[in-house]
Design a protein around this motif. Structure first.
Motif, PDB file in Angstrom:
ATOM      1  N   PHE A 157       0.827  -1.201   0.000  1.00 28.54           N
ATOM      2  CA  PHE A 157       0.000   0.000   0.000  1.00 28.54           C
ATOM      3  C   PHE A 157       0.866   1.257   0.000  1.00 28.54           C
ATOM      4  O   PHE A 157       0.575   2.238  -0.690  1.00 28.54           O
ATOM      5  CB  PHE A 157      -0.929   0.016   1.218  1.00 28.54           C
ATOM      6  CG  PHE A 157      -2.139  -0.858   1.078  1.00 28.54           C
ATOM      7  CD1 PHE A 157      -2.534  -1.354  -0.157  1.00 28.54           C
ATOM      8  CD2 PHE A 157      -2.902  -1.193   2.193  1.00 28.54           C
ATOM      9  CE1 PHE A 157      -3.655  -2.159  -0.289  1.00 28.54           C
ATOM     10  CE2 PHE A 157      -4.027  -1.994   2.073  1.00 28.54           C
ATOM     11  CZ  PHE A 157      -4.397  -2.476   0.826  1.00 28.54           C
ATOM     12  N   LEU A 161       0.996   4.162  -2.855  1.00 25.99           N
ATOM     13  CA  LEU A 161       0.665   5.548  -2.545  1.00 25.99           C
ATOM     14  C   LEU A 161       1.785   6.519  -2.891  1.00 25.99           C
ATOM     15  O   LEU A 161       1.511   7.631  -3.367  1.00 25.99           O
ATOM     16  CB  LEU A 161       0.318   5.672  -1.057  1.00 25.99           C
ATOM     17  CG  LEU A 161      -0.994   5.004  -0.615  1.00 25.99           C
ATOM     18  CD1 LEU A 161      -1.120   5.044   0.902  1.00 25.99           C
ATOM     19  CD2 LEU A 161      -2.190   5.694  -1.261  1.00 25.99           C
ATOM     20  N   VAL A 162       3.029   6.121  -2.635  1.00 28.83           N
ATOM     21  CA  VAL A 162       4.134   7.085  -2.804  1.00 28.83           C
ATOM     22  C   VAL A 162       5.235   6.575  -3.719  1.00 28.83           C
ATOM     23  O   VAL A 162       6.290   7.197  -3.821  1.00 28.83           O
ATOM     24  CB  VAL A 162       4.732   7.467  -1.436  1.00 28.83           C
ATOM     25  CG1 VAL A 162       3.685   8.127  -0.554  1.00 28.83           C
ATOM     26  CG2 VAL A 162       5.323   6.247  -0.732  1.00 28.83           C
ATOM     27  N   LYS A 173       0.582  -3.411  -6.702  1.00 35.49           N
ATOM     28  CA  LYS A 173      -0.867  -3.551  -6.870  1.00 35.49           C
ATOM     29  C   LYS A 173      -1.248  -5.011  -7.088  1.00 35.49           C
ATOM     30  O   LYS A 173      -2.237  -5.505  -6.528  1.00 35.49           O
ATOM     31  CB  LYS A 173      -1.342  -2.707  -8.049  1.00 35.49           C
ATOM     32  CG  LYS A 173      -1.363  -1.211  -7.786  1.00 35.49           C
ATOM     33  CD  LYS A 173      -1.890  -0.467  -9.003  1.00 35.49           C
ATOM     34  CE  LYS A 173      -1.961   1.031  -8.726  1.00 35.49           C
ATOM     35  NZ  LYS A 173      -2.447   1.773  -9.914  1.00 35.49           N
TER      36      LYS A 173
END
Length: 234
Positions: A157, A161-162, A173
């Motif tokens: 995750f 996100l970054v 993913k």
């Protein structure tokens, strides 16, 4: 689709079996064996008698892992997948766990002979599941131990996100989409196991036993495909 559903089903089995064991067998962890070491150490330090099942769970778990590995190697030498035989072994162990629990249990004394034997059947079932996750489900997340899965999921995750590299984000993913159902499945199994045990006691072991039979059905004719469910360990 059947191949992809198997890890979810197995995670529900593990969550339910582990929870029923904790609630119905004086805190015995059938899937998270290291938890029994913690409880054993705590009992000893607190001056409480050590439960025999806690002591036996680790060597039994290890011996069943060894036996499952030997069975898998023998089967695979014949050119067949070891998935179905290992799932059948798990189903038989859960059936024994259920049968002993409903015919001889519940037990006030966790050191009663049949309580110990029943608990070790549950431990054996989860040992087989841990083994098949390494042997026959090599490209899927582990289905019985969630610490690694939750760690991997949160790190993925964070990468999503970054992250900066498109390839790394895509891999994160992909892993997350395969890990999340297993984590959810284990949580669902825990909830169902707890609710069932509170309502019908050790008869609640019918849930993971029935699901183990369903897993055998899912895997019929799917042994080769299941090994290649899209999941890449980092």
């Amino acid at each position: 689709m059947k191949a992809r559903s198997l890890p979810f089903v197995l995670s529900v089995i593990a969550g339910a079996t582990d929870t029923v064991g904790v609630l119905g067998l004086d805190g015995l962890f059938t899937a998270h064996i290291t938890g029994n070491l913690v409880l054993l150490a705590a009992r000893i330090v607190a001056g409480h008698p050590a439960t025999v099942a806690y002591i036996l769970s680790v060597p039994v778990f290890m011996l069943v892992l060894l036996a499952a590995g030997l069975v898998a190697r023998v089967v695979e030498r014949t050119g067949r997948s070891s998935l179905q035989p290992l799932l059948l072994l798990q189903f038989l162990a859960l059936t024994a766990f259920l049968s002993l629990s409903v015919t001889a249990g519940p037990w006030r004394d966790p050191d009663a002979v049949f309580a110990i034997i029943a608990g070790m059947c549950g431990v054996a079932a989860m040992a087989v599941q841990n083994a098949l996750a390494q042997i026959a489900l090599r490209n899927t997340p582990t289905t019985a131990v969630m610490t690694t899965n939750v760690t991997r999921l949160m790190l993925d995750f964070a990468a999503i996100l970054v992250g900066h590299e498109a390839a790394d984000i895509a891999k994160a993913k992909e892993r997350a989409l395969n890990t999340l159902p297993v984590v959810i499945g284990f949580a669902v199994g825990c909830a169902l196991g707890a609710a069932a045990e509170a309502d019908i006691g050790l008869w609640s072991l019918m849930l993971p036993t029935a699901l183990a039979l369903f897993a055998c059905v899912i895997a019929t004719g799917q042994g080769t495909d299941v090994r290649h469910v899209a999941y890449r360990r980092p």
